[in-house]
Design a protein around this motif. Structure first.
Motif, PDB file in Angstrom:
ATOM      1  N   ARG A  59       0.704  -1.413   0.007  1.00  0.00           N
ATOM      2  CA  ARG A  59      -0.116  -0.226   0.178  1.00  0.00           C
ATOM      3  C   ARG A  59       1.252   1.593   0.298  1.00  0.00           C
ATOM      4  N   LEU A  60       2.451   1.138   0.976  1.00  0.00           N
ATOM      5  CA  LEU A  60       2.941   2.540   0.665  1.00  0.00           C
ATOM      6  C   LEU A  60       3.472   2.413  -1.180  1.00  0.00           C
ATOM      7  N   VAL A  61       3.626   1.291  -1.614  1.00  0.00           N
ATOM      8  CA  VAL A  61       4.192   1.488  -2.511  1.00  0.00           C
ATOM      9  C   VAL A  61       3.442   2.547  -3.322  1.00  0.00           C
ATOM     10  N   GLU A  62       1.720   1.573  -3.891  1.00  0.00           N
ATOM     11  CA  GLU A  62       1.001   1.897  -4.580  1.00  0.00           C
ATOM     12  C   GLU A  62       0.880   3.998  -4.209  1.00  0.00           C
ATOM     13  N   ASP A  63       0.430   4.417  -2.560  1.00  0.00           N
ATOM     14  CA  ASP A  63       0.252   5.417  -2.603  1.00  0.00           C
ATOM     15  C   ASP A  63       1.333   6.435  -3.028  1.00  0.00           C
ATOM     16  N   LEU A  64       2.578   6.083  -2.749  1.00  0.00           N
ATOM     17  CA  LEU A  64       3.723   6.596  -3.516  1.00  0.00           C
ATOM     18  C   LEU A  64       3.455   7.016  -4.631  1.00  0.00           C
ATOM     19  N   ALA A  70      -5.152   6.990   0.640  1.00  0.00           N
ATOM     20  CA  ALA A  70      -6.215   6.309   0.283  1.00  0.00           C
ATOM     21  C   ALA A  70      -7.719   7.855   0.765  1.00  0.00           C
ATOM     22  N   ASP A  71      -7.183   8.504   1.662  1.00  0.00           N
ATOM     23  CA  ASP A  71      -8.157   9.725   1.922  1.00  0.00           C
ATOM     24  C   ASP A  71      -7.801  10.810   1.298  1.00  0.00           C
ATOM     25  N   GLY A  72      -6.542  10.873   0.371  1.00  0.00           N
ATOM     26  CA  GLY A  72      -6.899  12.335  -0.501  1.00  0.00           C
ATOM     27  C   GLY A  72      -5.535  13.299   0.471  1.00  0.00           C
ATOM     28  N   GLN A  73      -4.483  12.781   1.131  1.00  0.00           N
ATOM     29  CA  GLN A  73      -3.327  13.535   1.313  1.00  0.00           C
ATOM     30  C   GLN A  73      -2.340  13.603   0.925  1.00  0.00           C
ATOM     31  N   ALA A  74      -2.350  14.361   0.232  1.00  0.00           N
ATOM     32  CA  ALA A  74      -0.964  14.176  -0.166  1.00  0.00           C
ATOM     33  C   ALA A  74       0.734  13.930   0.048  1.00  0.00           C
ATOM     34  N   VAL A  75       1.295  12.967  -0.282  1.00  0.00           N
ATOM     35  CA  VAL A  75       2.826  12.590   0.139  1.00  0.00           C
ATOM     36  C   VAL A  75       3.952  12.684  -0.515  1.00  0.00           C
TER      37      VAL A  75
END
Length: 424
Positions: A59-64, A70-75
């Motif tokens: 999930r970390l790799v996908e969100d990066l 998942a809740d729309g926060q920019a990383v």
């Protein structure tokens, strides 16, 4: 984004290791003027074993790669207590750095400071950390193997869960259980089915050392284990005394004679269940059955848990008695997401081989071999994994609704360009 991982949590089973790492991550982020917007954890998950499941890391790799949680926060980066918590294999290092550097301006933070993942020095430092982790894993594995071997040749009992048929000391026979094992071996040699023996044990209220009900597989493992006749095995091999070539004898009391053990092993066909069968055959460990369905494990559950997080557990194929479909893919973790097997396999094929040639992900030669049936299931799965990290499956609605292929959402690998229109 804060990540924490522990390899083992079998003693306290309370996740204290990842909690401590997350606290350190919070402190590290605060010291460098950062704010943690999302937390990812893998408790009791190995990072050095090939094929090990690490849903938090995935999930970390996908969100990066997506650029947001998942809740729309920019990383804008990742904080972790050490590199080896994130990766211990070259494949994971590649995935992590490709996702991290997929957008400009991101950072990687650990207790040693802030690193620039785009610079040559930042990449070299990551590679050096990987080499150190790999060396450490090999040394520790070799040390552990030697320790187990030394104990085995002295006839010391296994250090794992207590074996059925013996007391907690693993040496003294358990009067009731040992009698059951001996009778089962005699009955099996006499022609009785293992299923019938398992049903008999269930009728007597017998439970295994972990509290489970007996089934044919567990009964077979019990009655064909070399330890029932006093022989010591290690890593799937029957240990022999170098000077005499005779089997190493364990320090525990035996239930039956070696001749009886060889006779019961001979009643099974070679390679059945979890062991090689046949007279004097050694016990094997780590034999995993190959997947029987195209997308097993490649699909991930998109159902929301009660706490709002996404389950992301693997969906595995299972045969069912249904008029609609001969098999379904179902989440093993939460059980709240299920999807038709054949229709999902067709959707995967359309993602890999879209109708428009300009959107093709794979060479034409691969398409032709796939469509002609020349490629077996194992190779098809490897082809899918070469272009997809996974496919997230959204839960379906209640009732007999029409098939919706958009439920299958692909997560493309970072080094691939997602084709326009491939989702349809």
């Amino acid at each position: 984004m804060s990540y924490a991982r522990t390899s083992e949590d079998f003693r306290q089973r309370d996740g204290h290791g990842v909690r401590h790492q997350l606290r350190i991550n919070e402190r590290t982020a605060h010291e460098h003027g950062c704010r943690v917007v999302a937390v990812y954890t893998d408790n009791g998950c190995s990072a050095s074993k090939e094929g090990a499941s690490r849903p938090g890391f995935d999930r970390l790799v996908e969100d990066l790669a997506r650029g947001r949680t998942a809740d729309g926060q920019a990383v804008e980066g990742v904080v972790c207590v050490a590199d080896d918590r994130l990766y211990r294999r070259a494949e994971d290092l590649t995935r992590f750095f490709a996702a991290l550097t997929s957008r400009q301006g991101r950072i990687y933070v650990d207790p040693q400071g802030v690193r620039d993942p785009y610079s040559q020095e930042g990449l070299l430092q990551a590679v050096r950390s990987l080499e150190t982790a790999v060396t450490e894993t090999r040394v520790r594995s070799r040390r552990l193997m030697n320790w187990h071997w030394a104990r085995a040749v002295e006839g010391v009992p296994h250090s794992g869960p207590g074996p059925f048929g013996w007391q907690e000391d693993r040496i003294t026979l358990h009067a009731v259980e040992a009698t059951l094992v001996e009778k089962a071996i005699v009955d099996r040699v006499g022609g009785k089915a293992v299923r019938a023996i398992a049903q008999e044990w269930c009728g007597l209220g017998v439970t295994g050392t972990r509290g489970g009900r007996p089934n044919p597989a567990t009964v077979t493992q019990i009655i064909t284990a070399p330890r029932v006749c006093g022989y010591r095995a290690n890593r799937g091999e029957l240990l022999l005394v170098p000077e005499t070539g005779e089997p190493v004898l364990g320090q525990w009391e035996s239930i039956v004679t070696p001749d009886q053990w060889q006779a019961v092993c001979a009643t099974f066909s070679p390679g059945s269940l979890y062991m090689h069968r046949g007279s004097g055959a050694p016990r094997l460990h780590g034999k995993r059955a190959a997947p029987r369905y195209l997308a097993s494990g490649i699909l991930r559950c998109g159902a929301r848990r009660h706490d709002g997080t996404v389950c992301h557990g693997p969906l595995c194929g299972q045969k069912v008695k249904s008029r609609r479909s001969p098999y379904f893919y179902t989440c093993r973790d939460c059980g709240r997401c299920s999807i038709s097997g054949p229709l999902t396999d067709e959707a995967l094929e359309r993602l890999l081989f879209p109708e428009a040639p300009a959107h093709a992900l794979l060479p034409d030669a691969t398409r032709l071999r796939w469509m002609s049936g020349e490629i077996d299931l194992a190779e098809k799965r490897e082809i899918i994994k070469s272009v997809l990290v996974c496919c997230v499956v959204r839960p379906g609605g209640k009732g007999n609704r029409p098939w919706d292929p958009s439920r299958v959402q692909p997560v493309w690998r970072c080094d691939r360009v997602e084709p326009t229109g491939a989702r349809g």
